[in-house]
Design a protein around this motif. Structure first.
Motif, PDB file in Angstrom:
ATOM      1  N   ILE A   1      -4.787   1.120 -11.281  1.00  0.00           N
ATOM      2  CA  ILE A   1      -5.789   0.704  -9.976  1.00  0.00           C
ATOM      3  C   ILE A   1      -5.234   2.166  -9.193  1.00  0.00           C
ATOM      4  CG2 ILE A   1      -5.911  -0.238  -8.058  1.00  0.00           C
ATOM      5  CD1 ILE A   1      -7.298  -1.854 -10.110  1.00  0.00           C
ATOM      6  N   PHE A   2      -6.417   2.883  -8.971  1.00  0.00           N
ATOM      7  CA  PHE A   2      -6.069   3.951  -7.689  1.00  0.00           C
ATOM      8  C   PHE A   2      -6.109   3.444  -6.223  1.00  0.00           C
ATOM      9  CE2 PHE A   2      -8.304   7.070  -4.911  1.00  0.00           C
ATOM     10  CZ  PHE A   2      -7.398   8.051  -4.988  1.00  0.00           C
ATOM     11  N   TYR A   3      -5.266   3.934  -5.768  1.00  0.00           N
ATOM     12  CA  TYR A   3      -5.551   3.506  -4.165  1.00  0.00           C
ATOM     13  C   TYR A   3      -5.051   4.750  -3.168  1.00  0.00           C
ATOM     14  CZ  TYR A   3      -0.626   3.647  -4.367  1.00  0.00           C
ATOM     15  OH  TYR A   3       1.013   3.834  -4.564  1.00  0.00           O
ATOM     16  N   GLU A   4      -5.386   4.655  -1.997  1.00  0.00           N
ATOM     17  CA  GLU A   4      -4.904   5.704  -1.013  1.00  0.00           C
ATOM     18  C   GLU A   4      -4.412   4.930   0.087  1.00  0.00           C
ATOM     19  OE1 GLU A   4      -6.451   9.261  -0.093  1.00  0.00           O
ATOM     20  OE2 GLU A   4      -8.461   8.945  -1.159  1.00  0.00           O
ATOM     21  N   GLU A   5      -3.234   5.332   0.591  1.00  0.00           N
ATOM     22  CA  GLU A   5      -2.341   4.694   1.570  1.00  0.00           C
ATOM     23  C   GLU A   5      -1.971   5.720   2.771  1.00  0.00           C
ATOM     24  OE1 GLU A   5       1.165   3.237  -0.061  1.00  0.00           O
ATOM     25  OE2 GLU A   5       1.787   1.993   1.591  1.00  0.00           O
ATOM     26  N   SER A   6      -2.091   5.286   3.928  1.00  0.00           N
ATOM     27  CA  SER A   6      -1.440   5.958   4.957  1.00  0.00           C
ATOM     28  C   SER A   6      -1.052   5.281   6.181  1.00  0.00           C
ATOM     29  CB  SER A   6      -2.843   7.208   5.411  1.00  0.00           C
ATOM     30  OG  SER A   6      -3.878   6.584   5.392  1.00  0.00           O
ATOM     31  N   GLY A   7      -0.653   5.895   6.975  1.00  0.00           N
ATOM     32  CA  GLY A   7      -0.018   5.047   8.115  1.00  0.00           C
ATOM     33  C   GLY A   7       1.139   4.365   7.771  1.00  0.00           C
ATOM     34  N   ARG A   8       1.802   3.786   8.798  1.00  0.00           N
ATOM     35  CA  ARG A   8       3.154   3.226   8.743  1.00  0.00           C
ATOM     36  C   ARG A   8       3.093   1.693   9.319  1.00  0.00           C
ATOM     37  NH1 ARG A   8       7.513   6.272  11.291  1.00  0.00           N
ATOM     38  NH2 ARG A   8       5.833   6.991  12.245  1.00  0.00           N
ATOM     39  N   GLY A   9       4.017   0.867   8.975  1.00  0.00           N
ATOM     40  CA  GLY A   9       4.016  -0.246   9.663  1.00  0.00           C
ATOM     41  C   GLY A   9       4.045  -1.688   8.679  1.00  0.00           C
ATOM     42  N   GLY A  10       3.860  -2.722   9.153  1.00  0.00           N
ATOM     43  CA  GLY A  10       3.925  -3.969   8.161  1.00  0.00           C
ATOM     44  C   GLY A  10       4.905  -4.391   7.602  1.00  0.00           C
TER      45      GLY A  10
ATOM     46  N   VAL B   1      -3.201  -3.124   6.494  1.00  0.00           N
ATOM     47  CA  VAL B   1      -4.590  -3.197   6.540  1.00  0.00           C
ATOM     48  C   VAL B   1      -5.254  -3.019   4.996  1.00  0.00           C
ATOM     49  CG1 VAL B   1      -6.859  -2.773   7.539  1.00  0.00           C
ATOM     50  CG2 VAL B   1      -5.061  -3.024   8.852  1.00  0.00           C
ATOM     51  N   VAL B   2      -5.718  -3.779   4.303  1.00  0.00           N
ATOM     52  CA  VAL B   2      -6.056  -3.525   2.787  1.00  0.00           C
ATOM     53  C   VAL B   2      -7.663  -3.666   2.946  1.00  0.00           C
ATOM     54  CG1 VAL B   2      -6.061  -4.177   0.445  1.00  0.00           C
ATOM     55  CG2 VAL B   2      -3.845  -4.179   1.894  1.00  0.00           C
ATOM     56  N   LEU B   3      -8.357  -2.811   2.189  1.00  0.00           N
ATOM     57  CA  LEU B   3      -9.931  -2.610   2.492  1.00  0.00           C
ATOM     58  C   LEU B   3     -10.520  -2.701   1.175  1.00  0.00           C
ATOM     59  CD1 LEU B   3     -10.287  -0.642   5.753  1.00  0.00           C
ATOM     60  CD2 LEU B   3     -10.230  -3.241   5.425  1.00  0.00           C
ATOM     61  N   LEU B   4     -11.294  -3.644   0.660  1.00  0.00           N
ATOM     62  CA  LEU B   4     -11.938  -3.592  -0.646  1.00  0.00           C
ATOM     63  C   LEU B   4     -13.313  -3.445  -0.599  1.00  0.00           C
ATOM     64  CD1 LEU B   4     -10.292  -7.079  -2.015  1.00  0.00           C
ATOM     65  CD2 LEU B   4      -9.495  -4.620  -1.893  1.00  0.00           C
TER      66      LEU B   4
ATOM     67  N   ARG C   1      -0.509   0.524   8.776  1.00  0.00           N
ATOM     68  CA  ARG C   1      -0.616   1.128   7.328  1.00  0.00           C
ATOM     69  C   ARG C   1      -1.703   0.500   6.577  1.00  0.00           C
ATOM     70  NH1 ARG C   1       3.484  -1.643   2.985  1.00  0.00           N
ATOM     71  NH2 ARG C   1       2.896  -0.068   1.269  1.00  0.00           N
ATOM     72  N   VAL C   2      -2.651   1.496   6.126  1.00  0.00           N
ATOM     73  CA  VAL C   2      -3.936   1.204   5.538  1.00  0.00           C
ATOM     74  C   VAL C   2      -3.889   1.456   4.118  1.00  0.00           C
ATOM     75  CG1 VAL C   2      -6.393   1.749   5.758  1.00  0.00           C
ATOM     76  CG2 VAL C   2      -5.027   1.704   7.884  1.00  0.00           C
ATOM     77  N   ILE C   3      -4.387   0.630   3.324  1.00  0.00           N
ATOM     78  CA  ILE C   3      -4.350   0.783   1.819  1.00  0.00           C
ATOM     79  C   ILE C   3      -5.711   0.543   1.526  1.00  0.00           C
ATOM     80  CG2 ILE C   3      -3.509  -0.206  -0.489  1.00  0.00           C
ATOM     81  CD1 ILE C   3      -1.114  -0.991   1.363  1.00  0.00           C
ATOM     82  N   THR C   4      -6.550   1.423   0.633  1.00  0.00           N
ATOM     83  CA  THR C   4      -7.818   1.172   0.178  1.00  0.00           C
ATOM     84  C   THR C   4      -7.831   1.436  -1.524  1.00  0.00           C
ATOM     85  OG1 THR C   4      -8.261   3.601   0.784  1.00  0.00           O
ATOM     86  CG2 THR C   4      -8.888   1.926   2.159  1.00  0.00           C
TER      87      THR C   4
ATOM     88  N   ALA D   1      -3.626  -7.802   6.264  1.00  0.00           N
ATOM     89  CA  ALA D   1      -4.943  -8.384   6.755  1.00  0.00           C
ATOM     90  C   ALA D   1      -5.849  -7.911   5.415  1.00  0.00           C
ATOM     91  CB  ALA D   1      -5.097  -7.773   8.035  1.00  0.00           C
ATOM     92  N   LEU D   2      -6.334  -8.681   4.936  1.00  0.00           N
ATOM     93  CA  LEU D   2      -7.287  -8.098   3.812  1.00  0.00           C
ATOM     94  C   LEU D   2      -8.572  -8.286   3.789  1.00  0.00           C
ATOM     95  CD1 LEU D   2      -7.501  -7.537   0.486  1.00  0.00           C
ATOM     96  CD2 LEU D   2      -7.899 -10.022   0.240  1.00  0.00           C
ATOM     97  N   GLY D   3      -9.340  -6.924   3.888  1.00  0.00           N
ATOM     98  CA  GLY D   3     -10.646  -6.889   4.258  1.00  0.00           C
ATOM     99  C   GLY D   3     -11.493  -6.642   3.113  1.00  0.00           C
TER     100      GLY D   3
END
Ligand code: MLT
Length: 271
Positions: A11-20, A29-32, A54-57, A95-97
Protein backbone atom coordinates in the motif's frame (compact mmCIF):
# COMPACT_ATOMS: atom_id res chain seq x y z
CA UNK A 1 8.51 5.79 -2.34
CA UNK A 2 6.45 5.49 0.88
CA UNK A 3 4.76 2.12 0.74
CA UNK A 4 4.22 -0.65 3.28
CA UNK A 5 3.71 -4.35 2.78
CA UNK A 6 0.54 -5.11 4.71
CA UNK A 7 -2.20 -7.71 4.51
CA UNK A 8 -0.55 -9.49 1.57
CA UNK A 9 -0.21 -6.42 -0.65
CA UNK A 10 1.79 -3.21 -0.92
CA UNK A 11 0.00 0.00 0.00
CA UNK A 12 1.39 3.35 -1.13
CA UNK A 13 0.66 6.36 1.02
CA UNK A 14 1.73 9.94 1.49
CA UNK A 15 2.20 11.46 4.88
CA UNK A 16 2.91 14.98 6.06
CA UNK A 17 2.50 17.16 9.11
CA UNK A 18 2.97 16.12 12.69
CA UNK A 19 0.91 15.42 15.77
CA UNK A 20 -1.51 12.80 16.87
CA UNK A 21 1.00 11.32 19.28
CA UNK A 22 -1.31 11.21 22.27
CA UNK A 23 -4.99 11.45 23.03
CA UNK A 24 -4.71 15.06 24.18
CA UNK A 25 -3.42 16.12 20.75
CA UNK A 26 -5.47 16.40 17.57
CA UNK A 27 -5.70 12.99 15.92
CA UNK A 28 -4.00 12.17 12.63
CA UNK A 29 -6.24 12.73 9.61
CA UNK A 30 -6.51 9.75 7.23
CA UNK A 31 -8.32 10.26 3.92
CA UNK A 32 -9.55 7.47 1.61
CA UNK A 33 -10.23 8.20 -2.05
CA UNK A 34 -13.22 7.19 -4.18
CA UNK A 35 -13.70 5.23 -7.42
CA UNK A 36 -12.06 5.09 -9.98
CA UNK A 37 -9.60 7.45 -8.37
CA UNK A 38 -6.54 7.62 -6.16
CA UNK A 39 -5.08 9.71 -3.38
CA UNK A 40 -4.32 12.61 -5.72
CA UNK A 41 -7.92 13.78 -5.19
CA UNK A 42 -6.77 14.99 -1.76
CA UNK A 43 -4.04 17.30 -3.15
CA UNK A 44 -5.70 20.42 -1.73
CA UNK A 45 -6.18 18.81 1.68
CA UNK A 46 -2.58 17.57 1.62
CA UNK A 47 -1.43 21.14 1.03
CA UNK A 48 -3.58 22.81 3.69
CA UNK A 49 -4.16 20.44 6.60
CA UNK A 50 -0.57 19.48 7.58
CA UNK A 51 -0.15 22.98 9.00
CA UNK A 52 -2.08 21.67 11.97
CA UNK A 53 -2.44 17.92 11.62
CA UNK A 54 -0.59 14.79 10.61
CA UNK A 55 -2.22 13.79 7.30
CA UNK A 56 -2.04 10.32 5.71
CA UNK A 57 -3.52 9.60 2.27
CA UNK A 58 -3.23 5.97 1.11
CA UNK A 59 -3.91 4.57 -2.33
CA UNK A 60 -6.32 1.70 -1.71
CA UNK A 61 -5.38 -1.81 -2.91
CA UNK A 62 -4.94 -1.83 -6.70
CA UNK A 63 -5.33 1.95 -7.07
CA UNK A 64 -2.75 4.68 -7.75
CA UNK A 65 0.76 3.63 -6.81
CA UNK A 66 -0.29 0.70 -4.62
CA UNK A 67 0.40 -2.82 -5.91
CA UNK A 68 -1.84 -4.05 -8.74
CA UNK A 69 -5.01 -5.85 -7.76
CA UNK A 70 -4.62 -9.50 -8.67
CA UNK A 71 -7.83 -10.94 -7.22
CA UNK A 72 -11.34 -9.73 -6.41
CA UNK A 73 -11.60 -7.94 -3.08
CA UNK A 74 -14.31 -6.78 -0.72
CA UNK A 75 -14.63 -3.33 0.82
CA UNK A 76 -13.99 -5.01 4.20
CA UNK A 77 -10.63 -6.21 2.86
CA UNK A 78 -9.80 -2.64 1.85
CA UNK A 79 -10.70 -1.57 5.40
CA UNK A 80 -8.40 -4.30 6.77
CA UNK A 81 -5.58 -3.03 4.51
CA UNK A 82 -6.01 0.50 5.85
CA UNK A 83 -6.12 -0.73 9.44
CA UNK A 84 -2.93 -2.75 8.95
CA UNK A 85 -1.23 0.28 7.38
CA UNK A 86 -2.30 2.58 10.22
CA UNK A 87 -1.04 0.09 12.78
CA UNK A 88 2.35 0.09 11.07
CA UNK A 89 2.34 3.89 11.15
CA UNK A 90 1.06 4.13 14.73
CA UNK A 91 -1.95 6.12 13.54
CA UNK A 92 -4.96 3.91 14.38
CA UNK A 93 -6.40 6.53 16.74
CA UNK A 94 -7.17 8.83 13.84
CA UNK A 95 -9.97 10.83 12.29
CA UNK A 96 -10.76 8.59 9.31
CA UNK A 97 -12.35 10.17 6.26
CA UNK A 98 -13.54 8.65 3.03
CA UNK A 99 -15.07 10.06 -0.13
CA UNK A 100 -17.75 7.99 -1.84
CA UNK A 101 -16.26 4.48 -2.23
CA UNK A 102 -13.71 5.60 0.38
CA UNK A 103 -16.71 6.36 2.59
CA UNK A 104 -18.07 2.84 2.03
CA UNK A 105 -14.67 1.58 3.18
CA UNK A 106 -14.77 3.94 6.17
CA UNK A 107 -18.21 2.56 7.14
CA UNK A 108 -16.85 -1.00 6.94
CA UNK A 109 -13.85 0.17 9.00
CA UNK A 110 -15.91 1.81 11.76
CA UNK A 111 -17.96 -1.35 12.18
CA UNK A 112 -14.85 -3.46 12.72
CA UNK A 113 -12.36 -1.04 14.25
CA UNK A 114 -14.58 1.82 15.47
CA UNK A 115 -13.35 1.48 19.07
CA UNK A 116 -9.92 2.69 17.95
CA UNK A 117 -11.11 5.72 15.98
CA UNK A 118 -11.36 9.26 17.34
CA UNK A 119 -13.42 10.67 14.49
CA UNK A 120 -15.14 9.75 11.25
CA UNK A 121 -15.61 11.89 8.14
CA UNK A 122 -18.10 10.72 5.53
CA UNK A 123 -17.69 12.77 2.40
CA UNK A 124 -20.02 12.55 -0.63
CA UNK A 125 -20.96 9.01 0.30
CA UNK A 126 -23.91 7.00 1.57
CA UNK A 127 -24.91 4.12 3.83
CA UNK A 128 -27.41 2.49 1.47
CA UNK A 129 -26.51 -0.58 -0.60
CA UNK A 130 -26.93 -0.53 -4.39
CA UNK A 131 -30.50 -0.83 -5.65
CA UNK A 132 -31.25 -3.79 -7.98
CA UNK A 133 -30.90 -1.40 -10.96
CA UNK A 134 -27.66 -0.09 -9.50
CA UNK A 135 -26.31 -3.62 -9.24
CA UNK A 136 -27.21 -4.27 -12.89
CA UNK A 137 -25.46 -1.06 -13.89
CA UNK A 138 -22.31 -2.23 -12.03
CA UNK A 139 -22.40 -5.52 -13.95
CA UNK A 140 -22.68 -3.64 -17.25
CA UNK A 141 -19.80 -1.39 -16.25
CA UNK A 142 -17.63 -4.44 -15.53
CA UNK A 143 -18.16 -5.46 -19.17
CA UNK A 144 -17.25 -1.94 -20.35
CA UNK A 145 -14.06 -2.00 -18.26
CA UNK A 146 -13.11 -5.41 -19.67
CA UNK A 147 -13.82 -4.57 -23.27
CA UNK A 148 -12.99 -0.89 -23.56
CA UNK A 149 -10.78 -0.01 -20.60
CA UNK A 150 -10.43 2.91 -18.23
CA UNK A 151 -11.18 5.80 -20.57
CA UNK A 152 -14.60 4.32 -21.42
CA UNK A 153 -15.29 4.12 -17.68
CA UNK A 154 -14.13 7.73 -17.32
CA UNK A 155 -16.59 8.67 -20.10
CA UNK A 156 -19.42 7.11 -18.06
CA UNK A 157 -18.38 8.64 -14.73
CA UNK A 158 -17.33 12.12 -15.84
CA UNK A 159 -20.79 13.67 -16.39
CA UNK A 160 -21.86 12.73 -12.84
CA UNK A 161 -18.75 13.73 -10.90
CA UNK A 162 -18.66 17.51 -10.90
CA UNK A 163 -21.18 20.32 -10.42
CA UNK A 164 -22.96 21.21 -13.70
CA UNK A 165 -20.81 24.26 -14.54
CA UNK A 166 -17.50 22.79 -13.37
CA UNK A 167 -15.95 22.05 -16.77
CA UNK A 168 -16.27 25.77 -17.58
CA UNK A 169 -15.65 27.20 -14.11
CA UNK A 170 -12.88 24.83 -13.03
CA UNK A 171 -11.29 23.34 -16.16
CA UNK A 172 -8.10 22.42 -14.29
CA UNK A 173 -10.08 20.32 -11.80
CA UNK A 174 -12.02 18.61 -14.61
CA UNK A 175 -8.75 17.85 -16.43
CA UNK A 176 -7.03 16.48 -13.33
CA UNK A 177 -10.03 14.32 -12.47
CA UNK A 178 -10.13 12.90 -16.00
CA UNK A 179 -6.39 12.07 -15.85
CA UNK A 180 -6.82 10.30 -12.50
CA UNK A 181 -9.76 8.23 -13.80
CA UNK A 182 -7.94 7.25 -16.99
CA UNK A 183 -4.94 6.07 -14.97
CA UNK A 184 -7.01 3.58 -12.97
CA UNK A 185 -6.17 0.01 -14.10
CA UNK A 186 -9.15 -1.80 -15.72
CA UNK A 187 -8.74 -4.84 -13.47
CA UNK A 188 -8.92 -2.65 -10.36
CA UNK A 189 -12.03 -0.99 -11.81
CA UNK A 190 -13.59 -4.43 -12.28
CA UNK A 191 -12.73 -5.58 -8.76
CA UNK A 192 -13.95 -2.34 -7.18
CA UNK A 193 -17.24 -2.43 -9.10
CA UNK A 194 -17.89 -5.97 -7.87
CA UNK A 195 -16.97 -4.97 -4.30
CA UNK A 196 -19.33 -1.99 -4.38
CA UNK A 197 -22.09 -4.09 -5.94
CA UNK A 198 -21.85 -6.60 -3.09
CA UNK A 199 -21.55 -4.13 -0.24
CA UNK A 200 -24.15 -4.41 2.52
CA UNK A 201 -26.71 -1.80 3.41
CA UNK A 202 -25.43 -0.03 6.52
CA UNK A 203 -28.34 2.29 7.30
CA UNK A 204 -29.48 0.12 10.24
CA UNK A 205 -25.92 0.18 11.64
CA UNK A 206 -25.62 3.97 11.74
CA UNK A 207 -26.95 4.17 15.30
CA UNK A 208 -24.02 2.06 16.50
CA UNK A 209 -21.42 4.59 15.36
CA UNK A 210 -20.09 6.04 18.59
CA UNK A 211 -17.36 8.37 17.31
CA UNK A 212 -17.91 12.04 16.51
CA UNK A 213 -18.79 12.20 12.82
CA UNK A 214 -18.58 14.90 10.17
CA UNK A 215 -20.69 14.45 7.06
CA UNK A 216 -19.81 16.54 4.01
CA UNK A 217 -21.77 16.69 0.77
CA UNK A 218 -21.65 18.85 -2.34
CA UNK A 219 -24.93 20.67 -2.84
CA UNK A 220 -25.04 19.41 -6.46
CA UNK A 221 -23.74 15.89 -5.78
CA UNK A 222 -25.52 13.72 -8.37
CA UNK A 223 -24.12 10.35 -7.18
CA UNK A 224 -24.64 10.65 -3.42
CA UNK A 225 -26.96 13.66 -3.08
CA UNK A 226 -27.67 15.71 0.05
CA UNK A 227 -30.74 13.55 0.84
CA UNK A 228 -28.56 10.46 1.51
CA UNK A 229 -26.17 12.58 3.56
CA UNK A 230 -29.19 13.64 5.63
CA UNK A 231 -30.03 9.94 6.23
CA UNK A 232 -26.56 9.48 7.72
CA UNK A 233 -26.87 12.64 9.82
CA UNK A 234 -30.17 11.45 11.26
CA UNK A 235 -28.89 7.93 11.89
CA UNK A 236 -25.51 8.67 13.49
CA UNK A 237 -25.90 9.87 17.10
CA UNK A 238 -23.07 12.43 17.15
CA UNK A 239 -23.03 13.74 13.59
CA UNK A 240 -22.76 17.13 11.98
CA UNK A 241 -23.61 17.81 8.32
CA UNK A 242 -21.90 20.40 6.13
CA UNK A 243 -23.30 21.11 2.67
CA UNK A 244 -20.60 22.42 0.34
CA UNK A 245 -21.85 25.26 -1.82
CA UNK A 246 -21.08 25.08 -5.54
CA UNK A 247 -19.72 21.51 -5.41
CA UNK A 248 -20.81 18.25 -6.99
CA UNK A 249 -19.60 14.77 -6.00
CA UNK A 250 -15.92 15.75 -5.84
CA UNK A 251 -16.31 18.43 -3.18
CA UNK A 252 -12.72 18.06 -1.95
CA UNK A 253 -11.41 19.03 -5.41
CA UNK A 254 -14.16 21.44 -6.44
CA UNK A 255 -14.45 23.57 -3.30
CA UNK A 256 -11.37 22.67 -1.27
CA UNK A 257 -11.51 25.76 0.95
CA UNK A 258 -14.95 24.88 2.30
CA UNK A 259 -14.00 21.23 2.79
CA UNK A 260 -10.69 22.09 4.45
CA UNK A 261 -12.43 24.51 6.80
CA UNK A 262 -15.04 21.90 7.78
CA UNK A 263 -12.29 19.31 8.39
CA UNK A 264 -10.10 21.72 10.38
CA UNK A 265 -12.95 22.70 12.69
CA UNK A 266 -14.09 19.11 13.14
CA UNK A 267 -10.67 17.59 13.81
CA UNK A 268 -9.54 20.42 16.09
CA UNK A 269 -12.76 19.97 18.09
CA UNK A 270 -12.19 16.28 18.77
CA UNK A 271 -11.21 15.87 22.41
C1 MLT B 1 -17.17 6.93 -6.09
O1 MLT B 1 -17.11 8.14 -6.35
O2 MLT B 1 -16.37 6.40 -5.31
C2 MLT B 1 -18.21 6.10 -6.76
O3 MLT B 1 -18.90 6.87 -7.68
C3 MLT B 1 -19.16 5.49 -5.78
C4 MLT B 1 -20.19 4.63 -6.43
O4 MLT B 1 -20.15 4.41 -7.65
O5 MLT B 1 -21.07 4.14 -5.70
Amino acid sequence: MPARSVNGTSIFYEESGRGGGGDSAAPPVVLLHGFPLDSRIWAAQRRALPEKFRVITPDLRGFGQSAASTAPFSLELLADDVHALLKELGAERCALGGLSMGGYVALAYVKKYGGELRGLMLIDTKAEADTPEGKEARTRMVEVARQKGSSAIADLMEPKMLAPDAAKQRPAVAKELRAIMEACPPLTIEHALLAMRERPDRVAELGQIKVPTLIVVGEHDAITPPAVAETMRKGIPNARLVVVRGAGHMSCMEQPEQVNQAMREFVAGIV
